[in-house]
Enzyme design. Sequence first.
Site, mmCIF file in Angstrom:
data_model
loop_
_atom_site.group_PDB
_atom_site.id
_atom_site.type_symbol
_atom_site.label_atom_id
_atom_site.label_comp_id
_atom_site.label_asym_id
_atom_site.label_seq_id
_atom_site.Cartn_x
_atom_site.Cartn_y
_atom_site.Cartn_z
ATOM 1 N N TYR A 248 5.730 -24.171 -15.058
ATOM 2 C CA TYR A 248 6.947 -24.788 -15.604
ATOM 3 C C TYR A 248 8.130 -23.923 -15.157
ATOM 4 C CZ TYR A 248 3.422 -26.659 -18.896
ATOM 5 O OH TYR A 248 2.311 -27.221 -19.482
ATOM 6 N N CYS A 345 10.530 -22.825 -26.239
ATOM 7 C CA CYS A 345 11.781 -23.207 -26.910
ATOM 8 C C CYS A 345 11.493 -24.046 -28.142
ATOM 9 C CB CYS A 345 12.684 -23.955 -25.934
ATOM 10 S SG CYS A 345 11.906 -25.397 -25.211
HETATM 11 N N1 SAH Z 1 11.029 -21.283 -16.505
HETATM 12 C C1 SAH Z 1 12.235 -22.026 -16.179
HETATM 13 C C2 SAH Z 1 12.246 -23.476 -16.711
HETATM 14 C C3 SAH Z 1 11.843 -23.675 -18.135
HETATM 15 S S1 SAH Z 1 12.243 -25.277 -18.808
HETATM 16 C C4 SAH Z 1 13.449 -21.271 -16.653
HETATM 17 O O1 SAH Z 1 13.362 -20.341 -17.427
HETATM 18 O O2 SAH Z 1 14.563 -21.631 -16.219
HETATM 19 C C5 SAH Z 1 10.785 -26.171 -18.582
HETATM 20 C C6 SAH Z 1 10.584 -26.706 -17.178
HETATM 21 O O3 SAH Z 1 9.341 -27.402 -17.191
HETATM 22 C C7 SAH Z 1 11.637 -27.676 -16.675
HETATM 23 O O4 SAH Z 1 12.114 -27.218 -15.426
HETATM 24 C C8 SAH Z 1 10.873 -29.002 -16.526
HETATM 25 O O5 SAH Z 1 11.326 -29.769 -15.416
HETATM 26 C C9 SAH Z 1 9.463 -28.525 -16.306
HETATM 27 N N2 SAH Z 1 8.381 -29.433 -16.689
HETATM 28 C C10 SAH Z 1 8.341 -30.349 -17.688
HETATM 29 N N3 SAH Z 1 7.133 -30.914 -17.770
HETATM 30 C C11 SAH Z 1 6.366 -30.346 -16.796
HETATM 31 C C12 SAH Z 1 5.011 -30.516 -16.386
HETATM 32 N N4 SAH Z 1 4.196 -31.384 -16.989
HETATM 33 N N5 SAH Z 1 4.567 -29.767 -15.365
HETATM 34 C C13 SAH Z 1 5.370 -28.875 -14.734
HETATM 35 N N6 SAH Z 1 6.656 -28.676 -15.088
HETATM 36 C C14 SAH Z 1 7.150 -29.405 -16.102
#
Ligand code: SAH
Length: 388
Positions: A248, A345
């Site tokens: 993620y 979060c």
């Molecule tokens: N680690 C990063 C983003 C965290 S927010 C930071 O700190 O900036 C969570 C992220 O998960 C988002 O970018 C969203 O697009 C992604 N996301 C949501 N569902 C997901 C899934 N099933 N698989 C992979 N990524 C996902």
Amino acid sequence: MSNRPETNKHSCPVYKKCGGCQLQNLSYPEQLEFKQKKVEKLLKRFCPVEKIIGMKTPYHYRNKVQAAFYTDKKGKIISGVYQSGSHHVVGIDSCQTEDVIADKIIVAVRKLLPSFRMTTYNEDTGKGFLRHILVKRGFATNQIMLVLVTGTPVFPSKNNFVKAILKQFPEITTIVQNINPYRTNLVLGDNQKVLYGKGYIEDILCGCKFRISPKSFYQINPVQTEVLYGKAIEFADLKGNETVLDTYCGIGTIGIIAAKNGAGNVIGAELNGDAVRDAIVNARANNLKNIRFYKADAGEFMREVADEDEKPDVVFMDPPRAGSDQKFLDSLIKMSPKTVVYVSCNPETLARDLAYLTQNSPYKVHKIQPVDMFPHTAHIECVCEIFK
Ligand code: SAH
């Protein structure tokens, strides 16, 4: 409590109507206490909870500001936020959580609309032009992106409009038109045109440079993000040369910072294609060769890595509010990394996922650190250190 006067001084005139700052009736120290208790209630069964890290100056922390538009019966244009749980626009010109310059840009755009004959989008009829404005500012670089979200693609006065807004705010570094013709709650549509500048901004976090596109996720409170990421890196306890997964990963922030802090090999996974593109560029911009990113569902990605018998040493996971899923957690258990760092979060889904993990494997939660990323709102961020 002694800090009541502070609360009154900062309380917002649309506090009730807007509903965005659920905790504004509390002083900041009381808010931190409230959040601490909530995290403890949900998570102390796993391990003692560290004291929440609050902000020194908990105002105007948001680097991303969004405004909705509405024209009232008298033809007056209003910009602001949706009343929570509804689609009624509450007019606001400034907000104590939002970046001051971003708020000023939004007001300036609103004031320019009539002279350019730009109409506002009407959600009931699906007619009209301007739906939303999004402003993102890199606090460390002062690069500013203005995104105009429109219901239709034709923007006849675009060149003059761009000139007019740049005249007032020469610090804007890029302007993008995003087209969202759909009847949807999502702010951004699929197509966009760069009207000015590069179409993205950059920011610096923990000494690393990041490119941010209109649609990529980027943490909205950079001051506290550095605190959060600092804890995540501390919990990872990198000695050098570890293989690290950043799941993620958004635009790759955590993985890139881990690579700069000794990780030997980083693999990131993220569902949003724009964010993955940014992550790949970001790795290059930080002169990192030992890092790869994949556009994939994190659960699917974890299953593939586990099936290939890969043995990562550290897994970072930072899912959205819905939390992770069983597919992800089962693969994590199979993969058996030395350390898991879970950034969350939403303490409710965190509690659910930690319960699953600890009940189905020898993993234990050793540290839970709440960080206040969203002062005045009820949102709570936590980072957890997990190992066997
Ligand atoms: N680690 C990063 C983003 C965290 S927010 C930071 O700190 O900036 C969570 C992220 O998960 C988002 O970018 C969203 O697009 C992604 N996301 C949501 N569902 C997901 C899934 N099933 N698989 C992979 N990524 C996902």
